[in-house]
Structure formats: C-alpha cells, structure tokens
Design a protein around this motif. Structure first.
Motif, PDB file in Angstrom:
ATOM      1  N   LYS A  60      10.707 -13.279 -61.375  1.00  0.00           N
ATOM      2  CA  LYS A  60      10.415 -12.371 -60.263  1.00  0.00           C
ATOM      3  C   LYS A  60       8.996 -11.841 -60.353  1.00  0.00           C
ATOM      4  CE  LYS A  60      15.211 -10.818 -59.673  1.00  0.00           C
ATOM      5  NZ  LYS A  60      16.143  -9.655 -59.766  1.00  0.00           N
ATOM      6  N   ALA A  61       8.579 -11.485 -61.563  1.00  0.00           N
ATOM      7  CA  ALA A  61       7.231 -10.947 -61.745  1.00  0.00           C
ATOM      8  C   ALA A  61       6.178 -11.971 -61.341  1.00  0.00           C
ATOM      9  CB  ALA A  61       7.034 -10.526 -63.200  1.00  0.00           C
ATOM     10  N   VAL A  62       6.349 -13.202 -61.797  1.00  0.00           N
ATOM     11  CA  VAL A  62       5.379 -14.247 -61.497  1.00  0.00           C
ATOM     12  C   VAL A  62       5.349 -14.551 -60.008  1.00  0.00           C
ATOM     13  CG1 VAL A  62       4.852 -16.692 -61.838  1.00  0.00           C
ATOM     14  CG2 VAL A  62       5.451 -15.261 -63.802  1.00  0.00           C
ATOM     15  N   ALA A  63       6.520 -14.597 -59.371  1.00  0.00           N
ATOM     16  CA  ALA A  63       6.573 -14.876 -57.931  1.00  0.00           C
ATOM     17  C   ALA A  63       5.819 -13.810 -57.136  1.00  0.00           C
ATOM     18  CB  ALA A  63       8.021 -14.958 -57.473  1.00  0.00           C
ATOM     19  N   LEU A  64       5.983 -12.551 -57.505  1.00  0.00           N
ATOM     20  CA  LEU A  64       5.300 -11.467 -56.807  1.00  0.00           C
ATOM     21  C   LEU A  64       3.794 -11.542 -56.996  1.00  0.00           C
ATOM     22  CD1 LEU A  64       7.874  -8.674 -57.605  1.00  0.00           C
ATOM     23  CD2 LEU A  64       7.117  -9.274 -55.293  1.00  0.00           C
ATOM     24  N   HIS A  65       3.355 -11.869 -58.188  1.00  0.00           N
ATOM     25  CA  HIS A  65       1.923 -11.945 -58.436  1.00  0.00           C
ATOM     26  C   HIS A  65       1.295 -13.168 -57.785  1.00  0.00           C
ATOM     27  CE1 HIS A  65       2.146  -8.965 -62.025  1.00  0.00           C
ATOM     28  NE2 HIS A  65       2.196  -8.389 -60.844  1.00  0.00           N
ATOM     29  N   ARG A  66       2.054 -14.227 -57.633  1.00  0.00           N
ATOM     30  CA  ARG A  66       1.555 -15.364 -56.860  1.00  0.00           C
ATOM     31  C   ARG A  66       1.369 -14.967 -55.391  1.00  0.00           C
ATOM     32  NH1 ARG A  66       5.376 -19.839 -59.860  1.00  0.00           N
ATOM     33  NH2 ARG A  66       3.851 -20.453 -61.454  1.00  0.00           N
ATOM     34  N   GLU A  67       2.274 -14.122 -54.895  1.00  0.00           N
ATOM     35  CA  GLU A  67       2.145 -13.629 -53.526  1.00  0.00           C
ATOM     36  C   GLU A  67       0.895 -12.770 -53.372  1.00  0.00           C
ATOM     37  OE1 GLU A  67       3.046 -13.205 -49.543  1.00  0.00           O
ATOM     38  OE2 GLU A  67       3.898 -14.564 -51.046  1.00  0.00           O
ATOM     39  N   VAL A  68       0.597 -11.974 -54.398  1.00  0.00           N
ATOM     40  CA  VAL A  68      -0.616 -11.160 -54.378  1.00  0.00           C
ATOM     41  C   VAL A  68      -1.846 -12.048 -54.206  1.00  0.00           C
ATOM     42  CG1 VAL A  68      -2.123  -9.685 -55.770  1.00  0.00           C
ATOM     43  CG2 VAL A  68       0.336  -9.249 -55.722  1.00  0.00           C
ATOM     44  N   LEU A  69      -1.894 -13.145 -54.966  1.00  0.00           N
ATOM     45  CA  LEU A  69      -3.057 -14.024 -54.908  1.00  0.00           C
ATOM     46  C   LEU A  69      -3.147 -14.787 -53.592  1.00  0.00           C
ATOM     47  CD1 LEU A  69      -3.120 -15.361 -58.563  1.00  0.00           C
ATOM     48  CD2 LEU A  69      -4.747 -13.812 -57.480  1.00  0.00           C
ATOM     49  N   LYS A  70      -2.015 -15.046 -52.965  1.00  0.00           N
ATOM     50  CA  LYS A  70      -2.042 -15.679 -51.647  1.00  0.00           C
ATOM     51  C   LYS A  70      -2.687 -14.741 -50.629  1.00  0.00           C
ATOM     52  CE  LYS A  70       2.024 -18.680 -52.129  1.00  0.00           C
ATOM     53  NZ  LYS A  70       3.425 -18.916 -51.663  1.00  0.00           N
ATOM     54  N   LEU A  71      -2.351 -13.458 -50.738  1.00  0.00           N
ATOM     55  CA  LEU A  71      -2.909 -12.476 -49.815  1.00  0.00           C
ATOM     56  C   LEU A  71      -4.359 -12.156 -50.128  1.00  0.00           C
ATOM     57  CD1 LEU A  71       0.142 -10.042 -49.671  1.00  0.00           C
ATOM     58  CD2 LEU A  71      -0.677 -11.497 -47.809  1.00  0.00           C
ATOM     59  N   ASP A  72      -4.680 -12.146 -51.401  1.00  0.00           N
ATOM     60  CA  ASP A  72      -6.044 -11.808 -51.813  1.00  0.00           C
ATOM     61  C   ASP A  72      -6.417 -12.622 -53.049  1.00  0.00           C
ATOM     62  OD1 ASP A  72      -8.465 -10.795 -52.494  1.00  0.00           O
ATOM     63  OD2 ASP A  72      -7.818  -8.717 -52.726  1.00  0.00           O
ATOM     64  N   PRO A  73      -7.035 -13.800 -52.865  1.00  0.00           N
ATOM     65  CA  PRO A  73      -7.401 -14.661 -53.999  1.00  0.00           C
ATOM     66  C   PRO A  73      -8.335 -13.988 -54.999  1.00  0.00           C
ATOM     67  CG  PRO A  73      -7.569 -15.858 -51.921  1.00  0.00           C
ATOM     68  CD  PRO A  73      -7.377 -14.403 -51.574  1.00  0.00           C
ATOM     69  N   ASP A  74      -8.999 -12.904 -54.587  1.00  0.00           N
ATOM     70  CA  ASP A  74      -9.918 -12.214 -55.492  1.00  0.00           C
ATOM     71  C   ASP A  74      -9.226 -11.168 -56.367  1.00  0.00           C
ATOM     72  OD1 ASP A  74     -12.126 -13.637 -54.584  1.00  0.00           O
ATOM     73  OD2 ASP A  74     -12.466 -12.243 -52.931  1.00  0.00           O
ATOM     74  N   TYR A  75      -7.935 -10.995 -56.175  1.00  0.00           N
ATOM     75  CA  TYR A  75      -7.195 -10.029 -56.999  1.00  0.00           C
ATOM     76  C   TYR A  75      -6.914 -10.685 -58.346  1.00  0.00           C
ATOM     77  CZ  TYR A  75      -4.283  -5.799 -57.412  1.00  0.00           C
ATOM     78  OH  TYR A  75      -3.776  -4.574 -57.774  1.00  0.00           O
ATOM     79  N   ALA A  76      -7.969 -10.811 -59.159  1.00  0.00           N
ATOM     80  CA  ALA A  76      -7.916 -11.607 -60.391  1.00  0.00           C
ATOM     81  C   ALA A  76      -6.897 -11.079 -61.392  1.00  0.00           C
ATOM     82  CB  ALA A  76      -9.300 -11.654 -61.034  1.00  0.00           C
ATOM     83  N   ASP A  77      -6.577  -9.807 -61.331  1.00  0.00           N
ATOM     84  CA  ASP A  77      -5.633  -9.214 -62.280  1.00  0.00           C
ATOM     85  C   ASP A  77      -4.270  -9.903 -62.236  1.00  0.00           C
ATOM     86  OD1 ASP A  77      -7.261  -6.555 -62.935  1.00  0.00           O
ATOM     87  OD2 ASP A  77      -7.334  -6.942 -60.783  1.00  0.00           O
ATOM     88  N   ALA A  78      -3.868 -10.384 -61.049  1.00  0.00           N
ATOM     89  CA  ALA A  78      -2.563 -11.027 -60.906  1.00  0.00           C
ATOM     90  C   ALA A  78      -2.488 -12.343 -61.667  1.00  0.00           C
ATOM     91  CB  ALA A  78      -2.253 -11.250 -59.427  1.00  0.00           C
ATOM     92  N   ASN A  79      -3.636 -12.892 -62.060  1.00  0.00           N
ATOM     93  CA  ASN A  79      -3.638 -14.120 -62.859  1.00  0.00           C
ATOM     94  C   ASN A  79      -3.066 -13.892 -64.251  1.00  0.00           C
ATOM     95  OD1 ASN A  79      -5.026 -16.246 -61.224  1.00  0.00           O
ATOM     96  ND2 ASN A  79      -6.620 -14.679 -61.155  1.00  0.00           N
ATOM     97  N   LEU A  80      -2.997 -12.646 -64.678  1.00  0.00           N
ATOM     98  CA  LEU A  80      -2.571 -12.345 -66.039  1.00  0.00           C
ATOM     99  C   LEU A  80      -1.142 -12.806 -66.304  1.00  0.00           C
ATOM    100  CD1 LEU A  80      -3.114 -11.115 -68.754  1.00  0.00           C
ATOM    101  CD2 LEU A  80      -2.727  -8.855 -67.784  1.00  0.00           C
ATOM    102  N   SER A  81      -0.181 -12.338 -65.504  1.00  0.00           N
ATOM    103  CA  SER A  81       1.201 -12.722 -65.728  1.00  0.00           C
ATOM    104  C   SER A  81       1.422 -14.201 -65.436  1.00  0.00           C
ATOM    105  CB  SER A  81       2.137 -11.878 -64.858  1.00  0.00           C
ATOM    106  OG  SER A  81       1.885 -12.101 -63.487  1.00  0.00           O
TER     107      SER A  81
END
Length: 427
Positions: A183-204
């Motif tokens: 679930k955590a990874v799926a949500l953070h992938r969604e973050v990057l789809k909305l904003d590819p520059d949200y580099a923090d989401a690459n962590l998980s």
C-alpha cells in the motif's frame, strides 16, 4: 518468501523511521497539494522549527521531548497529517528502544522468522493503531477535498509503511507487513505520477525495489509471477535520488543508504554518512554502535574496538548498556576474538534491569562462544540455562540443537574487509 520480503522492508525501515524520520511536512515547490493552516509564509517557520526540534530529540533518543514537539505540531495545524504520523513514529521508536530492537544484530539470522510470538501488549497495539489511524484520517480528509493532494498521499503512504514495520518488528505478522508495504509503495508511485519532481517518494519505492531485487533467484521468479518485481541496482539509484534531490526526506534517504551500503559491503560510503550523523546526534547510541561496527568491517579493527570500549565506559547508569555489551560481544565473536566476547555476553546477563529478551539471546550466544572455544561443559550449561528462559526468536530450538551437536562457527560470520577489498567494492 513473504517473511523474507517483509522482514527486509521492516528492518531497513528501522533506519528510516527510528534514525531518519520520514521527511518534513512541506510540499515540493510546484507540487499539487491542498492548502492548510500551515501553508502560509507566516506559519511555515514555526511549524518547521517545531518539527526540527522534535526530530532532534528523536534522533538523540529523547522520546519525551520528541513527543512534546510532535503534539505541538498537531496544535499548530490540526489539518496536516505530519504531526499525527510523527507521534505514531515516536511510539514505535520508543517501543523498539525499550525492547532493544533498534540494533541490526537483533534481526540477524533465520531465527527472527521462527513461529514464536512475543508477549502481546494489547494496550500498546491499540494506542499505536489509533495514532496511525488519526494520521490516515487527516490525510484522507485532505484527499476528499483534493484527490491530487501529493502531501496527503505521501503521508498516507508513510503511515502504511509504519504499519508494515510495526507488524514485522513487534507483532511479527509478516503477511500483514507485506500488505502494508504494498500500500505504501502504491501511494508513493501515485505521488510521482502527479508530480515527478517529488523526489522524496522515491525513497520507499527504491527500498521496495532493492528488497525484491535482493531475493534469491527462485524466490524472485515466484514473486514475479505474483506481480512483485524489483532490482537492486534500480533500488539503490532511487534511494540515492531521494537523498540527492529530495526536499523533505533527504536525511532519511541518506540514513537508509547507510544500511544498504553496509549490506553491499560499501563500508566507506556508509562511514561518511555515519560520521556526520554521530557528530550531530551524539546521544544516539545506535548510530555510534553502527559506526564502531562499520569501522571493524572496514578493517580498522582497533579503531572500531576503541569506539566500542568508549561506549561501554560511559555513564554507568545508562539504560542501554546491555545493548552496547551485546553488540560489542557479537562483533568480537564475528572477527574471531571469541574469548574476548565472553565477558561482554556475561555482562549482559549480570547487568541490573537488562532487557530480558536480550539477556536470553546473550545466554545462547555465550553457549556458542564456549563451544567455539572448545569448552563443551560450559556450553552445555549455558544452553540448559536458555531452556529455562522464555523462548525468544526460537532460541529454544537452537539451544536444543546445540545440546545434541556442538555449535561450530561458520565462515558466514562477519569478516572485516581489507582496505584493498573496500576499494574494490566501490561502484
């Protein structure tokens, strides 16, 4: 497979949450996020100062100070999930601290996967889940207002990541941990789809890629059939991207890289981050233990031993002396200085108020040390003492096996690398 996968996710999350936190509150410039009470220039500095104060306390193992700061965050902005999630983080971190599960050595070996359950603390479990639920509730409220709120999505993902780590390290419910990780990874992938520059989401996502990529080939094939895929190389690159480009979780990513670099035997890379962290947070004995351990693995044996000795000689009233002596003994054992490890294992057993689980593990390791030294009678006595104690990570099975057949140290034990080998391990 599920145990191995969720275990690695959880163990590395110890660094992410207990030592590194999970990022600051702010949305990246240009990110898509709902505005809340703190999203104004006048309020930003106050919120950020309090957050920094809270993590300074948490990194220095001052859980009371961290709790007070994180509670203040929820008052500054009740509509932001950060403070609520940090409170849940604080609870879990302190639980690991008090049960001596911040040390990486606690999770070493297959016995962590054994089907033995710890005494279940229903009250703590309820309070922890309620704290995470509050963070999820606040994040979901923002998402109802704006489904494209990257900050809310990010913190919702971190909340599920925290539940994954809790399930694996405390309740040891490995399938539940894997579910929460997904679930955590799926949500953070969604973050990057909305904003590819949200580099923090690459962590998980990077951590997940690395863990799946580290699975044995047969297990990796089975995992791929279930849609679970990963790559160690890509995982490291994504974590490094968060460390280099992240706006809110750079320190967390850098600390995670320490764990990954150590696993890859890139000890020199890990050292640069550890030296900085221990200088900044000198009260964090876990990081100082990791620094000493890394020195040993770099081949700087005497320097590492001196760091361990320094820790053992500090404040005699320190509540974590049992953990220090245990890890010191473990490192001595691992580099073949078994006779020197024995008094440190014994020290864990004689310290007043030593953690009961750690004392049981020390009793077992003491027996193994005596066997390695050819002292069979003393080893048998230690194994029998283990059987009189509560079963921790299936130590009873190990003790019974060693009673039938003496323990033999394997070459899989930690061995320091030479300076030449350390250089060769660099990419």
């Amino acid at each position: 497979m599920f145990q191995r996968l969720s275990w690695w996710l959880a163990v590395l999350s110890v660094w992410l949450v207990c030592l590194g936190g999970c990022g600051t509150w702010a949305a990246p410039p240009g990110g898509i996020a709902s505005r809340s009470a703190v999203d104004t220039p006048a309020a930003t500095e106050t919120f950020e100062q309090v957050r920094t104060k809270g993590f300074n306390a948490l990194y220095n193992l001052d859980y009371r100070g961290a709790w007070a700061a994180f509670e203040q965050l929820t008052r500054i902005d009740p509509t932001h999930p950060a403070g609520y999630l940090y409170l849940a983080n604080c609870m879990w971190a302190e639980k690991l601290y008090r049960t001596r599960r911040l040390q990486a050595t606690t999770y070493a070996g297959e016995t962590f996967f054994a089907d033995t359950k710890d005494a279940f603390d229903k009250d703590f479990d309820r309070r922890l889940r309620e704290a995470v639920d509050r963070a999820l509730h606040v994040a979901d409220a923002r998402l109802r207002e704006n489904p494209r709120d990257t900050v809310a999505l990010y913190y919702k993902g971190m909340a599920h990541g925290l539940l994954a780590a809790y399930e694996a390290t405390i309740t040891r419910a490995f399938l539940a941990a894997l579910s929460q990780s997904n679930k955590a990874v799926a949500l953070h992938r969604e973050v990057l789809k909305l904003d590819p520059d949200y580099a923090d989401a690459n962590l998980s996502i990077g951590l997940y890629n690395y863990v799946v990529g580290s699975l044995p080939l047969p297990v990796k094939v089975i995992a791929a059939l279930g849609g679970v895929r990963g790559s160690k190389k890509r995982g490291l690159a994504l974590v490094a991207k968060a460390a280099d480009e992240g706006r809110t979780a750079q320190d967390a990513a850098r600390l995670l890289l320490i764990a990954l670099y150590k696993r890859e035997k890139r000890y020199a890379d890990a050292m640069s981050y550890l030296e900085t962290f221990t200088r900044q947070y000198p009260s964090n004995y876990v990081a100082r233990l990791e620094l000493a351990d890394t020195l040993v693995r770099l081949g700087r044996l005497e320097e590492g031993m001196a760091r361990f000795e320094e820790l053992t000689k500090e404040d005699a009233a320190s509540p974590y002396r049992d953990a220090i002596h245990y890890q010191f003994a473990d490192v001595l054992f691992s580099v073949g200085r078994v006779a020197e490890a024995v008094p440190h294992f014994r020290r864990v057993l004689t310290l007043p108020n030593a953690n009961a689980d750690l004392a049981t593990l020390a009793q077992l390791r003491l027996g193994e040390a005596h066997d390695a030294l050819g002292q069979r009678a003393a080893a048998v006595q230690a194994y029998r003492a283990v059987l009189k104690r509560p079963n921790v990570f299936d130590v009873h099975a190990r003790a019974q096996a060693h009673l039938k057949k003496p323990y033999v140290a394997t070459t899989a034990a930690v061995s320091p690398v030479s300076p030449d080998e350390a250089e060769e391990s660099q990419p």
